[in-house]
Design a protein around this motif. Sequence first.
Motif, mmCIF file in Angstrom:
data_model
loop_
_atom_site.group_PDB
_atom_site.id
_atom_site.type_symbol
_atom_site.label_atom_id
_atom_site.label_comp_id
_atom_site.label_asym_id
_atom_site.label_seq_id
_atom_site.Cartn_x
_atom_site.Cartn_y
_atom_site.Cartn_z
ATOM 1 N N TYR A 144 -7.355 4.030 -16.915
ATOM 2 C CA TYR A 144 -7.471 5.269 -17.667
ATOM 3 C C TYR A 144 -8.619 6.141 -17.193
ATOM 4 C CZ TYR A 144 -4.300 2.823 -20.809
ATOM 5 O OH TYR A 144 -3.219 2.153 -21.339
ATOM 6 N N TYR A 166 -8.139 14.725 -15.883
ATOM 7 C CA TYR A 166 -9.193 15.230 -16.769
ATOM 8 C C TYR A 166 -9.909 16.434 -16.139
ATOM 9 C CZ TYR A 166 -8.831 10.468 -18.754
ATOM 10 O OH TYR A 166 -8.391 9.283 -19.306
ATOM 11 N N PHE A 222 -7.683 16.432 -21.328
ATOM 12 C CA PHE A 222 -6.696 15.673 -20.567
ATOM 13 C C PHE A 222 -5.429 16.496 -20.459
ATOM 14 C CE2 PHE A 222 -3.405 12.238 -20.238
ATOM 15 C CZ PHE A 222 -3.850 11.686 -19.042
ATOM 16 N N VAL A 262 -10.312 15.167 -25.400
ATOM 17 C CA VAL A 262 -10.385 13.709 -25.515
ATOM 18 C C VAL A 262 -11.844 13.290 -25.668
ATOM 19 C CG1 VAL A 262 -8.232 13.239 -24.276
ATOM 20 C CG2 VAL A 262 -10.367 13.503 -22.990
ATOM 21 N N LEU A 295 -7.773 8.306 -24.004
ATOM 22 C CA LEU A 295 -6.728 9.320 -24.154
ATOM 23 C C LEU A 295 -6.520 9.714 -25.607
ATOM 24 C CD1 LEU A 295 -4.021 8.054 -21.640
ATOM 25 C CD2 LEU A 295 -5.984 9.541 -21.236
#
Length: 255
Positions: free
Chosen positions: A33, A118, A136, A227, A242
Amino acid sequence: MCGRYATTTNPATLAVELDAIDETDDKGFDPNYNVAPTNRVLTVVERHDRDHPEDPAALRVRAMRWGLIPTWTKAAEPGVPVKGKPLFNARADKAATTASFRDAVKKRRCLVPMDGWYEWVTETDGLGKAVKKPYFMARADGGRLYMAGLWSVWRDREQGGDAKPLLSCTILTTDAVGDLTKVHDRMPLPMPREHWAAWLDPDHPAPEELLETPGAEAVSDIVLREVPSLVNSVKNNGPELLSKVTEQSGQITLI
């Protein structure tokens, strides 16, 4: 720009979805992530079989270092390239004439799959203080994005025929369009499926128009959301990155 992104797929799944050959060792590809430059990432290329070059080219899933290493880079020590500024992005409008990328534009183009990427926007908090807030960008339906990329094969020339290849890649960027201009003036260059054959073709140069800034319709299905600042540190990695930040309370909720 695209200096951080998220991807939750693995080589086996990607190979099945694309009817491609998995050429990775399938190690180190848990959901990530918070992908950062120099990380090992998944790419999609189209190449001929080395032992049967006369056969049609096939899609292949390969692992590469994110941050292109030009073939002419010197070795710092046996088998290790000299460290330099990670070339994790390349301007699509200048790549064909830039020494580090022009060879790759001709014959080594790839796709970089991701769930989204991002960007950071400087905003003012409730106390009037300027803070950078992460956002995001992802498809509204949760589908996977495929960005245009370039790749390279580096070998330590001093090792001759014994040199092991080091594959690396960069993500092409272009002027932001549509709602994405709200977070940055640049964005990764999306490559729609109908252009994959031309973009990945190892035997012919890509049409110049594929390197041009697309229209706003190319990103019309991409939504952006604020985020948590957890993503600011590459040490943090998990689905909580996220999460959606609620405007009223500043709290986060998983979506």
